[in-house]
Motif scaffolding. Structure first.
Motif, PDB file in Angstrom:
ATOM      1  N   GLY A 128     -62.383  12.506 -11.030  1.00  0.00           N
ATOM      2  CA  GLY A 128     -62.221  11.530 -12.106  1.00  0.00           C
ATOM      3  C   GLY A 128     -61.151  10.538 -11.705  1.00  0.00           C
ATOM      4  O   GLY A 128     -60.979  10.211 -10.529  1.00  0.00           O
ATOM      5  N   ASN A 129     -60.397  10.075 -12.692  1.00  0.00           N
ATOM      6  CA  ASN A 129     -59.375   9.063 -12.413  1.00  0.00           C
ATOM      7  C   ASN A 129     -58.394   9.556 -11.343  1.00  0.00           C
ATOM      8  O   ASN A 129     -58.190   8.901 -10.316  1.00  0.00           O
ATOM      9  CB  ASN A 129     -58.639   8.732 -13.722  1.00  0.00           C
ATOM     10  N   ALA A 161     -67.300  18.878 -12.380  1.00  0.00           N
ATOM     11  CA  ALA A 161     -68.022  19.605 -13.425  1.00  0.00           C
ATOM     12  C   ALA A 161     -69.512  19.737 -13.108  1.00  0.00           C
ATOM     13  O   ALA A 161     -70.177  20.635 -13.620  1.00  0.00           O
ATOM     14  CB  ALA A 161     -67.820  18.904 -14.767  1.00  0.00           C
ATOM     15  N   GLY A 162     -70.029  18.863 -12.230  1.00  0.00           N
ATOM     16  CA  GLY A 162     -71.465  18.879 -11.946  1.00  0.00           C
ATOM     17  C   GLY A 162     -71.855  19.671 -10.706  1.00  0.00           C
ATOM     18  O   GLY A 162     -72.999  20.085 -10.582  1.00  0.00           O
ATOM     19  N   GLY A 163     -70.947  19.886  -9.771  1.00  0.00           N
ATOM     20  CA  GLY A 163     -71.301  20.583  -8.539  1.00  0.00           C
ATOM     21  C   GLY A 163     -70.212  20.490  -7.487  1.00  0.00           C
ATOM     22  O   GLY A 163     -69.105  20.010  -7.759  1.00  0.00           O
ATOM     23  N   VAL A 180     -70.695   7.872  -7.144  1.00  0.00           N
ATOM     24  CA  VAL A 180     -70.355   8.456  -8.449  1.00  0.00           C
ATOM     25  C   VAL A 180     -70.228   7.376  -9.536  1.00  0.00           C
ATOM     26  O   VAL A 180     -70.688   7.565 -10.658  1.00  0.00           O
ATOM     27  CB  VAL A 180     -69.047   9.280  -8.343  1.00  0.00           C
ATOM     28  N   TYR A 181     -69.624   6.242  -9.174  1.00  0.00           N
ATOM     29  CA  TYR A 181     -69.253   5.281 -10.225  1.00  0.00           C
ATOM     30  C   TYR A 181     -70.119   4.020 -10.291  1.00  0.00           C
ATOM     31  O   TYR A 181     -70.138   3.359 -11.319  1.00  0.00           O
ATOM     32  CB  TYR A 181     -67.780   4.900 -10.080  1.00  0.00           C
ATOM     33  N   ARG A 217     -71.593  11.027 -13.757  1.00  0.00           N
ATOM     34  CA  ARG A 217     -70.552  10.629 -12.806  1.00  0.00           C
ATOM     35  C   ARG A 217     -70.047  11.826 -12.009  1.00  0.00           C
ATOM     36  O   ARG A 217     -68.852  12.146 -11.999  1.00  0.00           O
ATOM     37  CB  ARG A 217     -69.402   9.952 -13.553  1.00  0.00           C
ATOM     38  N   THR A 218     -71.019  12.478 -11.364  1.00  0.00           N
ATOM     39  CA  THR A 218     -70.682  13.673 -10.608  1.00  0.00           C
ATOM     40  C   THR A 218     -70.961  13.475  -9.120  1.00  0.00           C
ATOM     41  O   THR A 218     -71.810  12.662  -8.736  1.00  0.00           O
ATOM     42  CB  THR A 218     -71.487  14.886 -11.121  1.00  0.00           C
TER      43      THR A 218
END
Ligand code: NAD
Length: 512
Positions: free
Chosen positions: A295-296, A318-320, A337-338, A346-347
Protein backbone atom coordinates in the motif's frame (compact mmCIF):
# COMPACT_ATOMS: atom_id res chain seq x y z
CA UNK A 1 11.97 -6.42 35.86
CA UNK A 2 10.96 -4.01 38.63
CA UNK A 3 7.35 -4.25 39.80
CA UNK A 4 4.91 -1.87 38.16
CA UNK A 5 4.25 0.99 40.50
CA UNK A 6 1.30 2.89 39.09
CA UNK A 7 -1.13 0.22 38.01
CA UNK A 8 -4.07 -0.26 40.39
CA UNK A 9 -6.31 -2.42 38.18
CA UNK A 10 -5.92 -6.18 37.88
CA UNK A 11 -4.21 -6.81 34.54
CA UNK A 12 -6.33 -8.58 31.93
CA UNK A 13 -4.22 -9.43 28.88
CA UNK A 14 -5.46 -7.51 25.82
CA UNK A 15 -3.82 -6.15 22.69
CA UNK A 16 -3.48 -2.92 24.64
CA UNK A 17 -1.79 -4.39 27.71
CA UNK A 18 0.46 -6.41 25.39
CA UNK A 19 1.42 -3.31 23.42
CA UNK A 20 2.13 -1.45 26.67
CA UNK A 21 4.75 -4.00 27.74
CA UNK A 22 7.56 -1.97 26.23
CA UNK A 23 6.19 1.19 27.86
CA UNK A 24 6.36 -0.46 31.30
CA UNK A 25 9.82 -1.87 30.60
CA UNK A 26 11.20 1.55 29.63
CA UNK A 27 9.31 3.30 32.46
CA UNK A 28 10.89 0.90 34.98
CA UNK A 29 14.35 1.41 33.49
CA UNK A 30 14.29 5.18 33.71
CA UNK A 31 12.30 5.32 36.97
CA UNK A 32 9.55 7.33 35.25
CA UNK A 33 7.76 9.68 37.63
CA UNK A 34 4.77 7.78 39.12
CA UNK A 35 2.18 10.36 38.23
CA UNK A 36 3.49 10.78 34.69
CA UNK A 37 3.27 7.03 34.34
CA UNK A 38 -0.35 7.09 35.44
CA UNK A 39 -1.12 9.89 32.99
CA UNK A 40 0.34 7.81 30.15
CA UNK A 41 -0.98 4.38 31.12
CA UNK A 42 -4.49 5.09 29.86
CA UNK A 43 -5.76 7.54 27.20
CA UNK A 44 -7.09 10.98 28.11
CA UNK A 45 -10.34 10.30 26.22
CA UNK A 46 -11.94 7.32 24.48
CA UNK A 47 -14.75 8.43 22.18
CA UNK A 48 -17.11 5.82 20.74
CA UNK A 49 -20.00 6.99 18.59
CA UNK A 50 -22.17 5.82 15.74
CA UNK A 51 -22.64 7.08 12.22
CA UNK A 52 -25.52 6.18 9.96
CA UNK A 53 -25.68 6.40 6.18
CA UNK A 54 -28.20 5.40 3.59
CA UNK A 55 -26.92 2.54 1.45
CA UNK A 56 -28.14 2.48 -2.13
CA UNK A 57 -30.03 -0.33 -3.77
CA UNK A 58 -27.76 -3.22 -4.74
CA UNK A 59 -27.88 -6.13 -7.11
CA UNK A 60 -26.38 -9.03 -5.13
CA UNK A 61 -25.39 -12.37 -6.69
CA UNK A 62 -28.22 -14.90 -6.22
CA UNK A 63 -27.42 -17.92 -4.03
CA UNK A 64 -26.54 -20.97 -6.18
CA UNK A 65 -29.27 -23.02 -4.48
CA UNK A 66 -31.96 -20.65 -5.81
CA UNK A 67 -30.65 -20.27 -9.33
CA UNK A 68 -32.51 -23.24 -10.91
CA UNK A 69 -35.86 -21.49 -10.32
CA UNK A 70 -34.91 -18.69 -12.70
CA UNK A 71 -33.47 -20.75 -15.59
CA UNK A 72 -36.04 -19.30 -18.01
CA UNK A 73 -35.60 -15.65 -16.95
CA UNK A 74 -34.52 -13.64 -20.00
CA UNK A 75 -31.51 -11.31 -19.97
CA UNK A 76 -32.10 -7.77 -18.74
CA UNK A 77 -30.17 -4.98 -20.38
CA UNK A 78 -29.26 -2.09 -18.09
CA UNK A 79 -27.04 0.89 -18.87
CA UNK A 80 -23.60 -0.29 -17.55
CA UNK A 81 -22.85 3.27 -16.44
CA UNK A 82 -25.57 2.94 -13.83
CA UNK A 83 -24.04 -0.14 -12.18
CA UNK A 84 -21.02 0.41 -9.90
CA UNK A 85 -19.19 -2.89 -9.28
CA UNK A 86 -18.17 -3.61 -5.67
CA UNK A 87 -15.53 -6.02 -4.49
CA UNK A 88 -18.05 -8.34 -2.81
CA UNK A 89 -19.40 -9.17 -6.28
CA UNK A 90 -22.53 -7.01 -6.11
CA UNK A 91 -23.39 -3.84 -8.00
CA UNK A 92 -24.67 -0.56 -6.65
CA UNK A 93 -27.70 0.31 -8.72
CA UNK A 94 -28.15 3.90 -9.90
CA UNK A 95 -31.33 5.18 -11.46
CA UNK A 96 -29.65 6.03 -14.73
CA UNK A 97 -29.16 2.27 -15.25
CA UNK A 98 -32.80 2.32 -16.39
CA UNK A 99 -32.24 4.68 -19.32
CA UNK A 100 -33.26 2.71 -22.44
CA UNK A 101 -33.30 -0.45 -20.32
CA UNK A 102 -35.05 -3.75 -21.01
CA UNK A 103 -35.80 -5.28 -17.63
CA UNK A 104 -37.27 -8.72 -16.89
CA UNK A 105 -37.75 -9.24 -13.18
CA UNK A 106 -39.39 -12.04 -11.18
CA UNK A 107 -39.51 -12.02 -7.33
CA UNK A 108 -36.96 -9.18 -7.46
CA UNK A 109 -34.47 -11.32 -9.44
CA UNK A 110 -32.87 -10.19 -12.72
CA UNK A 111 -30.40 -11.82 -15.08
CA UNK A 112 -27.67 -9.42 -16.17
CA UNK A 113 -26.46 -10.14 -19.65
CA UNK A 114 -23.18 -12.08 -19.49
CA UNK A 115 -23.00 -11.86 -15.67
CA UNK A 116 -25.65 -14.12 -14.15
CA UNK A 117 -28.57 -13.86 -11.73
CA UNK A 118 -28.86 -11.08 -9.18
CA UNK A 119 -31.33 -10.27 -6.41
CA UNK A 120 -32.39 -6.66 -5.91
CA UNK A 121 -31.59 -5.59 -2.32
CA UNK A 122 -33.43 -2.33 -1.63
CA UNK A 123 -31.42 0.62 -0.26
CA UNK A 124 -31.53 0.93 3.53
CA UNK A 125 -29.89 2.95 6.27
CA UNK A 126 -26.92 1.27 7.99
CA UNK A 127 -25.21 2.05 11.29
CA UNK A 128 -21.42 1.94 11.73
CA UNK A 129 -19.37 2.11 14.92
CA UNK A 130 -16.85 4.95 15.00
CA UNK A 131 -13.99 5.87 17.30
CA UNK A 132 -11.52 8.58 18.24
CA UNK A 133 -9.06 7.87 21.03
CA UNK A 134 -7.10 10.85 22.35
CA UNK A 135 -4.20 9.41 24.26
CA UNK A 136 -2.03 12.28 25.50
CA UNK A 137 -1.44 15.94 24.74
CA UNK A 138 1.43 16.89 27.05
CA UNK A 139 3.62 17.88 24.08
CA UNK A 140 0.97 19.33 21.75
CA UNK A 141 -2.40 18.66 20.07
CA UNK A 142 -3.49 15.03 19.68
CA UNK A 143 -2.31 13.70 16.32
CA UNK A 144 -2.98 10.44 14.53
CA UNK A 145 -4.51 8.59 11.63
CA UNK A 146 -8.04 7.65 10.62
CA UNK A 147 -8.53 3.96 9.82
CA UNK A 148 -11.50 2.55 7.90
CA UNK A 149 -11.30 -1.21 8.38
CA UNK A 150 -13.59 -4.05 9.40
CA UNK A 151 -11.27 -5.36 12.15
CA UNK A 152 -10.91 -2.30 14.37
CA UNK A 153 -11.83 -2.07 18.07
CA UNK A 154 -11.48 0.32 20.97
CA UNK A 155 -8.51 -1.66 22.23
CA UNK A 156 -6.76 -1.42 18.87
CA UNK A 157 -7.32 2.34 18.65
CA UNK A 158 -5.95 2.69 22.20
CA UNK A 159 -2.80 0.88 21.09
CA UNK A 160 -2.45 3.02 17.97
CA UNK A 161 -3.19 6.30 19.79
CA UNK A 162 -0.57 5.51 22.45
CA UNK A 163 1.91 4.64 19.69
CA UNK A 164 1.33 8.12 18.27
CA UNK A 165 2.19 9.69 21.62
CA UNK A 166 5.52 7.86 21.58
CA UNK A 167 6.09 8.50 17.88
CA UNK A 168 5.47 12.24 17.98
CA UNK A 169 7.87 12.48 20.92
CA UNK A 170 10.52 10.44 19.10
CA UNK A 171 10.08 12.51 15.93
CA UNK A 172 10.32 15.56 18.23
CA UNK A 173 7.28 17.23 16.67
CA UNK A 174 5.01 19.26 18.98
CA UNK A 175 2.08 16.84 19.05
CA UNK A 176 0.55 14.21 21.30
CA UNK A 177 -1.14 10.98 20.23
CA UNK A 178 -4.58 10.09 18.90
CA UNK A 179 -6.18 7.62 16.50
CA UNK A 180 -9.63 6.83 15.24
CA UNK A 181 -11.78 5.54 12.46
CA UNK A 182 -14.79 3.49 11.50
CA UNK A 183 -15.48 -0.24 11.67
CA UNK A 184 -16.24 -0.75 7.99
CA UNK A 185 -14.75 -2.45 4.98
CA UNK A 186 -14.57 0.52 2.61
CA UNK A 187 -14.31 -1.81 -0.38
CA UNK A 188 -17.94 -2.88 0.14
CA UNK A 189 -19.22 0.68 -0.30
CA UNK A 190 -19.77 2.72 -3.43
CA UNK A 191 -17.80 5.94 -3.80
CA UNK A 192 -20.91 7.99 -2.96
CA UNK A 193 -21.64 5.90 0.14
CA UNK A 194 -18.04 6.23 1.29
CA UNK A 195 -18.28 9.99 0.86
CA UNK A 196 -21.53 10.13 2.85
CA UNK A 197 -19.99 7.99 5.63
CA UNK A 198 -16.87 10.18 5.77
CA UNK A 199 -18.90 13.39 5.98
CA UNK A 200 -21.15 11.97 8.68
CA UNK A 201 -18.09 10.82 10.65
CA UNK A 202 -16.71 14.36 10.62
CA UNK A 203 -20.14 15.77 11.49
CA UNK A 204 -20.01 13.76 14.70
CA UNK A 205 -16.29 14.31 15.30
CA UNK A 206 -16.25 18.08 14.82
CA UNK A 207 -16.80 19.08 18.47
CA UNK A 208 -13.84 16.91 19.49
CA UNK A 209 -11.12 18.01 17.09
CA UNK A 210 -9.48 21.07 15.55
CA UNK A 211 -6.15 22.33 14.18
CA UNK A 212 -4.91 23.14 17.69
CA UNK A 213 -6.70 20.29 19.45
CA UNK A 214 -6.63 17.01 17.52
CA UNK A 215 -5.46 16.52 13.94
CA UNK A 216 -6.42 13.36 12.01
CA UNK A 217 -4.44 12.00 9.03
CA UNK A 218 -4.76 9.04 6.63
CA UNK A 219 -4.21 5.46 7.76
CA UNK A 220 -5.29 2.05 6.45
CA UNK A 221 -8.37 2.43 4.22
CA UNK A 222 -8.23 6.24 3.97
CA UNK A 223 -6.27 8.60 1.73
CA UNK A 224 -5.90 12.19 0.54
CA UNK A 225 -9.37 12.16 -1.00
CA UNK A 226 -10.95 11.22 2.34
CA UNK A 227 -8.85 13.94 4.04
CA UNK A 228 -10.25 16.48 1.54
CA UNK A 229 -13.80 15.46 2.48
CA UNK A 230 -13.01 15.68 6.20
CA UNK A 231 -11.52 19.15 5.66
CA UNK A 232 -14.57 20.36 3.74
CA UNK A 233 -17.01 19.06 6.34
CA UNK A 234 -15.03 20.59 9.22
CA UNK A 235 -14.65 24.01 7.60
CA UNK A 236 -18.06 24.23 5.90
CA UNK A 237 -19.75 27.51 6.80
CA UNK A 238 -16.89 28.69 9.04
CA UNK A 239 -16.11 32.40 8.71
CA UNK A 240 -12.35 31.88 8.69
CA UNK A 241 -12.27 28.49 7.12
CA UNK A 242 -8.89 28.90 5.41
CA UNK A 243 -7.22 29.33 8.78
CA UNK A 244 -8.52 25.86 9.70
CA UNK A 245 -6.75 23.94 6.93
CA UNK A 246 -4.41 22.30 9.43
CA UNK A 247 -7.30 20.32 10.98
CA UNK A 248 -6.27 17.31 8.91
CA UNK A 249 -2.97 16.39 7.29
CA UNK A 250 -2.27 14.14 4.35
CA UNK A 251 -4.37 16.34 2.06
CA UNK A 252 -3.83 16.68 -1.68
CA UNK A 253 -1.03 19.17 -2.39
CA UNK A 254 -3.49 21.35 -4.32
CA UNK A 255 -5.58 22.00 -1.19
CA UNK A 256 -2.87 22.57 1.38
CA UNK A 257 -1.15 19.19 1.49
CA UNK A 258 2.64 19.04 1.71
CA UNK A 259 4.92 17.95 -1.08
CA UNK A 260 6.49 14.64 -0.09
CA UNK A 261 3.69 13.64 2.34
CA UNK A 262 2.42 10.70 0.29
CA UNK A 263 5.87 9.13 0.18
CA UNK A 264 6.99 10.37 3.59
CA UNK A 265 6.49 7.20 5.64
CA UNK A 266 8.28 5.02 3.09
CA UNK A 267 10.92 7.73 2.69
CA UNK A 268 11.53 7.90 6.46
CA UNK A 269 11.90 4.11 6.62
CA UNK A 270 14.39 4.23 3.74
CA UNK A 271 16.40 6.93 5.60
CA UNK A 272 16.52 4.66 8.69
CA UNK A 273 17.72 1.73 6.57
CA UNK A 274 20.31 3.98 4.91
CA UNK A 275 21.51 5.06 8.37
CA UNK A 276 21.64 1.41 9.53
CA UNK A 277 23.97 0.65 6.61
CA UNK A 278 25.98 3.87 7.08
CA UNK A 279 26.70 2.79 10.67
CA UNK A 280 28.30 -0.33 9.19
CA UNK A 281 30.29 1.71 6.67
CA UNK A 282 28.03 0.51 3.88
CA UNK A 283 25.06 1.48 1.71
CA UNK A 284 21.74 -0.25 0.84
CA UNK A 285 22.91 -0.79 -2.78
CA UNK A 286 23.27 -4.51 -3.47
CA UNK A 287 21.04 -5.57 -0.55
CA UNK A 288 17.91 -7.72 -1.00
CA UNK A 289 14.58 -7.18 0.74
CA UNK A 290 11.17 -8.82 1.18
CA UNK A 291 8.03 -6.89 1.83
CA UNK A 292 4.64 -7.43 3.39
CA UNK A 293 2.05 -4.86 2.28
CA UNK A 294 2.16 -2.96 -1.00
CA UNK A 295 0.00 0.00 0.00
CA UNK A 296 1.17 3.53 0.68
CA UNK A 297 4.05 2.61 3.00
CA UNK A 298 5.17 -0.62 1.33
CA UNK A 299 5.09 0.53 -2.29
CA UNK A 300 6.83 3.83 -1.58
CA UNK A 301 9.51 2.24 0.62
CA UNK A 302 10.07 -0.33 -2.15
CA UNK A 303 10.40 2.34 -4.85
CA UNK A 304 12.86 4.40 -2.82
CA UNK A 305 14.96 1.39 -1.76
CA UNK A 306 15.01 0.15 -5.36
CA UNK A 307 16.23 3.59 -6.44
CA UNK A 308 19.03 3.19 -3.86
CA UNK A 309 20.05 -0.07 -5.59
CA UNK A 310 18.36 -2.57 -3.26
CA UNK A 311 16.60 -5.57 -4.82
CA UNK A 312 12.99 -6.58 -4.02
CA UNK A 313 12.64 -10.39 -3.94
CA UNK A 314 9.11 -11.06 -2.65
CA UNK A 315 5.90 -9.27 -1.71
CA UNK A 316 2.86 -10.44 0.22
CA UNK A 317 -0.37 -8.45 0.43
CA UNK A 318 -4.02 -9.11 1.21
CA UNK A 319 -4.52 -10.68 -2.23
CA UNK A 320 -1.49 -12.97 -2.57
CA UNK A 321 2.28 -13.41 -2.55
CA UNK A 322 4.82 -13.11 -5.36
CA UNK A 323 8.50 -14.05 -5.56
CA UNK A 324 11.28 -13.58 -8.09
CA UNK A 325 14.79 -14.64 -7.04
CA UNK A 326 16.26 -12.34 -9.71
CA UNK A 327 14.46 -9.30 -8.34
CA UNK A 328 11.13 -7.62 -9.03
CA UNK A 329 11.05 -4.44 -11.12
CA UNK A 330 9.37 -2.12 -8.57
CA UNK A 331 8.09 0.64 -10.92
CA UNK A 332 6.63 -2.08 -13.16
CA UNK A 333 4.91 -3.72 -10.15
CA UNK A 334 3.59 -0.32 -9.03
CA UNK A 335 1.99 0.21 -12.41
CA UNK A 336 0.56 -3.37 -12.37
CA UNK A 337 -1.06 -2.65 -8.99
CA UNK A 338 -2.05 1.00 -9.32
CA UNK A 339 -2.43 1.89 -13.02
CA UNK A 340 -4.47 -1.14 -14.00
CA UNK A 341 -8.26 -0.60 -13.82
CA UNK A 342 -8.95 -4.35 -13.93
CA UNK A 343 -6.83 -4.84 -10.75
CA UNK A 344 -9.66 -3.61 -8.55
CA UNK A 345 -8.19 -4.96 -5.30
CA UNK A 346 -4.88 -3.25 -6.03
CA UNK A 347 -3.03 -6.44 -5.28
CA UNK A 348 0.31 -7.86 -6.38
CA UNK A 349 -1.42 -11.25 -6.91
CA UNK A 350 -1.24 -12.42 -10.51
CA UNK A 351 1.79 -10.25 -11.36
CA UNK A 352 3.06 -12.08 -14.44
CA UNK A 353 6.81 -11.49 -14.00
CA UNK A 354 7.09 -13.38 -10.69
CA UNK A 355 6.15 -16.76 -9.22
CA UNK A 356 2.97 -16.94 -7.14
CA UNK A 357 3.89 -18.48 -3.80
CA UNK A 358 1.91 -19.16 -0.61
CA UNK A 359 1.63 -16.51 2.10
CA UNK A 360 3.71 -18.58 4.52
CA UNK A 361 6.54 -19.02 2.03
CA UNK A 362 7.28 -15.31 2.29
CA UNK A 363 8.97 -15.93 5.63
CA UNK A 364 11.36 -18.47 4.09
CA UNK A 365 12.81 -16.13 1.48
CA UNK A 366 16.52 -15.60 2.05
CA UNK A 367 17.22 -11.83 2.05
CA UNK A 368 18.93 -9.03 4.01
CA UNK A 369 15.91 -6.98 5.08
CA UNK A 370 12.30 -7.81 5.92
CA UNK A 371 9.88 -4.88 5.79
CA UNK A 372 6.48 -5.52 7.36
CA UNK A 373 4.24 -2.74 6.00
CA UNK A 374 0.71 -4.15 6.36
CA UNK A 375 -1.16 -4.76 9.60
CA UNK A 376 -0.06 -5.45 13.19
CA UNK A 377 0.87 -8.73 14.91
CA UNK A 378 2.34 -10.47 11.83
CA UNK A 379 5.82 -11.33 13.11
CA UNK A 380 4.88 -13.79 15.82
CA UNK A 381 7.33 -16.05 17.66
CA UNK A 382 7.10 -18.87 15.07
CA UNK A 383 7.49 -16.38 12.17
CA UNK A 384 10.51 -14.79 13.88
CA UNK A 385 12.03 -18.29 14.18
CA UNK A 386 11.60 -18.82 10.44
CA UNK A 387 12.72 -15.61 8.76
CA UNK A 388 16.10 -15.52 7.03
CA UNK A 389 17.12 -11.85 7.19
CA UNK A 390 19.62 -9.71 9.12
CA UNK A 391 17.36 -6.71 9.67
CA UNK A 392 13.64 -6.23 10.30
CA UNK A 393 12.65 -2.66 9.39
CA UNK A 394 9.13 -2.00 10.65
CA UNK A 395 6.93 0.14 8.38
CA UNK A 396 3.59 -1.06 9.81
CA UNK A 397 2.43 -0.18 13.30
CA UNK A 398 3.08 -2.98 15.80
CA UNK A 399 3.95 -5.72 13.29
CA UNK A 400 6.05 -7.71 15.79
CA UNK A 401 4.49 -9.37 18.82
CA UNK A 402 6.38 -9.34 22.17
CA UNK A 403 7.18 -13.02 21.64
CA UNK A 404 8.39 -12.18 18.12
CA UNK A 405 10.64 -9.53 19.67
CA UNK A 406 12.17 -12.02 22.08
CA UNK A 407 12.89 -14.49 19.27
CA UNK A 408 14.44 -11.78 17.05
CA UNK A 409 16.71 -10.74 19.95
CA UNK A 410 17.66 -14.37 20.65
CA UNK A 411 18.54 -14.92 16.99
CA UNK A 412 20.54 -11.66 16.81
CA UNK A 413 18.27 -10.21 14.10
CA UNK A 414 18.48 -6.42 14.21
CA UNK A 415 15.43 -4.20 14.42
CA UNK A 416 14.39 -0.75 13.29
CA UNK A 417 11.31 -0.32 15.51
CA UNK A 418 8.07 1.10 14.09
CA UNK A 419 8.02 4.21 16.23
CA UNK A 420 11.11 5.55 14.43
CA UNK A 421 10.78 3.39 11.27
CA UNK A 422 7.45 4.89 10.23
CA UNK A 423 7.79 8.30 11.90
CA UNK A 424 8.37 9.94 8.51
CA UNK A 425 4.62 10.27 7.97
CA UNK A 426 3.94 12.23 11.13
CA UNK A 427 7.08 14.31 10.66
CA UNK A 428 5.91 15.53 7.25
CA UNK A 429 2.37 15.90 8.65
CA UNK A 430 3.94 18.38 11.03
CA UNK A 431 5.54 20.21 8.08
CA UNK A 432 2.12 20.27 6.40
CA UNK A 433 0.55 21.72 9.56
CA UNK A 434 3.21 24.46 9.78
CA UNK A 435 2.81 25.29 6.08
CA UNK A 436 -0.98 25.56 6.62
CA UNK A 437 -0.50 27.87 9.60
CA UNK A 438 1.91 30.06 7.63
CA UNK A 439 -0.01 29.74 4.34
CA UNK A 440 3.23 28.53 2.74
CA UNK A 441 4.08 25.80 0.27
CA UNK A 442 7.52 24.20 0.52
CA UNK A 443 9.28 22.31 -2.29
CA UNK A 444 9.75 18.53 -2.11
CA UNK A 445 13.51 19.08 -1.86
CA UNK A 446 13.04 21.26 1.20
CA UNK A 447 10.63 18.77 2.80
CA UNK A 448 12.89 15.78 2.18
CA UNK A 449 15.97 17.68 3.35
CA UNK A 450 14.30 18.46 6.68
CA UNK A 451 12.89 14.93 6.93
CA UNK A 452 16.25 13.26 6.35
CA UNK A 453 17.94 15.42 8.96
CA UNK A 454 15.12 14.84 11.50
CA UNK A 455 14.80 11.07 11.03
CA UNK A 456 18.52 10.38 10.96
CA UNK A 457 19.36 12.50 14.02
CA UNK A 458 16.55 10.91 16.08
CA UNK A 459 17.56 7.47 14.83
CA UNK A 460 21.16 8.17 15.97
CA UNK A 461 19.94 9.20 19.42
CA UNK A 462 18.01 5.93 19.74
CA UNK A 463 21.06 3.93 18.59
CA UNK A 464 23.23 5.71 21.17
CA UNK A 465 20.71 4.96 23.93
CA UNK A 466 20.66 1.32 22.81
CA UNK A 467 24.48 1.06 22.92
CA UNK A 468 24.85 3.41 25.88
CA UNK A 469 27.23 5.71 24.00
CA UNK A 470 26.20 9.26 25.01
CA UNK A 471 27.54 11.69 22.42
CA UNK A 472 27.22 15.18 21.12
CA UNK A 473 27.98 15.55 17.41
CA UNK A 474 27.21 18.19 14.80
CA UNK A 475 23.96 16.35 13.98
CA UNK A 476 22.67 14.94 17.27
CA UNK A 477 22.99 14.97 21.04
CA UNK A 478 22.20 11.81 23.00
CA UNK A 479 23.82 12.83 26.29
CA UNK A 480 20.53 13.63 28.03
CA UNK A 481 18.93 10.34 27.05
CA UNK A 482 21.41 7.46 27.60
CA UNK A 483 20.62 5.50 30.77
CA UNK A 484 23.92 3.96 31.83
CA UNK A 485 23.28 0.51 30.35
CA UNK A 486 22.62 -1.08 26.99
CA UNK A 487 19.04 -1.84 25.90
CA UNK A 488 17.40 -3.21 22.75
CA UNK A 489 16.37 -0.73 20.03
CA UNK A 490 12.64 -0.87 20.80
CA UNK A 491 13.21 -0.10 24.48
CA UNK A 492 15.71 2.60 23.53
CA UNK A 493 13.12 4.31 21.33
CA UNK A 494 10.61 4.21 24.18
CA UNK A 495 13.19 5.62 26.60
CA UNK A 496 13.65 8.59 24.27
CA UNK A 497 9.86 9.11 24.00
CA UNK A 498 9.28 8.91 27.75
CA UNK A 499 12.16 11.23 28.62
CA UNK A 500 10.87 13.84 26.18
CA UNK A 501 7.29 13.57 27.48
CA UNK A 502 8.33 13.50 31.13
CA UNK A 503 10.24 16.76 30.62
CA UNK A 504 6.95 18.52 29.85
CA UNK A 505 5.37 17.34 33.10
CA UNK A 506 8.53 18.13 35.07
CA UNK A 507 9.05 21.60 33.63
CA UNK A 508 5.42 22.70 33.18
CA UNK A 509 3.89 20.78 36.09
CA UNK A 510 0.36 19.39 36.21
CA UNK A 511 -2.79 21.46 35.67
CA UNK A 512 -5.02 21.01 38.70
P1 NAD B 1 -2.63 0.80 2.86
O1 NAD B 1 -4.08 0.57 3.12
O2 NAD B 1 -2.20 1.77 1.82
O3 NAD B 1 -1.94 -0.61 2.50
C1 NAD B 1 -2.06 -1.74 3.30
C2 NAD B 1 -1.38 -2.90 2.59
O4 NAD B 1 -1.42 -4.04 3.46
C3 NAD B 1 -2.06 -3.33 1.29
O5 NAD B 1 -1.08 -3.71 0.35
C4 NAD B 1 -2.87 -4.56 1.72
O6 NAD B 1 -3.10 -5.47 0.67
C5 NAD B 1 -1.96 -5.15 2.77
N1 NAD B 1 -2.68 -6.03 3.69
C6 NAD B 1 -3.85 -5.80 4.33
N2 NAD B 1 -4.20 -6.87 5.05
C7 NAD B 1 -3.24 -7.79 4.87
C8 NAD B 1 -3.03 -9.10 5.34
N3 NAD B 1 -3.91 -9.69 6.17
N4 NAD B 1 -1.91 -9.75 4.95
C9 NAD B 1 -1.02 -9.18 4.11
N5 NAD B 1 -1.17 -7.94 3.63
C10 NAD B 1 -2.26 -7.27 4.01
O7 NAD B 1 -2.00 1.17 4.28
P2 NAD B 1 -0.65 1.99 4.59
O8 NAD B 1 -0.98 3.42 4.72
O9 NAD B 1 0.42 1.56 3.66
O10 NAD B 1 -0.32 1.47 6.07
C11 NAD B 1 0.34 0.22 6.29
C12 NAD B 1 0.81 0.17 7.72
O11 NAD B 1 1.66 1.27 7.99
C13 NAD B 1 -0.29 0.23 8.78
O12 NAD B 1 0.11 -0.56 9.87
C14 NAD B 1 -0.31 1.70 9.17
O13 NAD B 1 -0.83 1.89 10.46
C15 NAD B 1 1.16 2.01 9.10
N6 NAD B 1 1.48 3.42 8.93
C16 NAD B 1 1.06 4.12 7.84
C17 NAD B 1 1.43 5.44 7.71
C18 NAD B 1 1.07 6.24 6.48
O14 NAD B 1 1.55 7.38 6.37
N7 NAD B 1 0.30 5.72 5.55
C19 NAD B 1 2.19 6.07 8.70
C20 NAD B 1 2.60 5.32 9.81
C21 NAD B 1 2.24 4.00 9.89
Amino acid sequence: MTARVASTEPTRQTVYTEAMEVFHRAADLIGLDRRVRMELEEPDYEHIFYVTVKLHTRLSPLATSEQSRYKDLPDSELLPDGLEPLLDGSFVFKRRALINANVFMRDGVVRLKGKGLYKVVPGRPERFKAYRVQHNQARGPYKGGTRFHQDVSLDLFKVLAAEMTWKTAIADVPFGGGKGGIKVDPKTLSSEELEALTLRYMYRLKPLIGPNLDIPAPDVGTDGTIMGLLLRQFTDGERERHSLRGVVTGKDTRIGGSEGRVRATGQGLAYCIQEWYADRGSVPAGSRFVLQGFGNVGSNAAEILASMGSKLLAVNDAGGTIFNPNGIDVPDLVSYVYDNPSNMRRTVAGYPKAQQISRNDLWDVDADILIPAALGGEITGPVAERIKVTLVAEGANGPTTPEGDRVLAKRGIELIPDIIGNAGGVTVSYYEWIQNKRMEHWSETEVNGRLEQAIKSNYRIIRDISRNTPRRTATHNSQRYCIGREVDMRTAAMVLALKRIEAHYQLEGFSQ
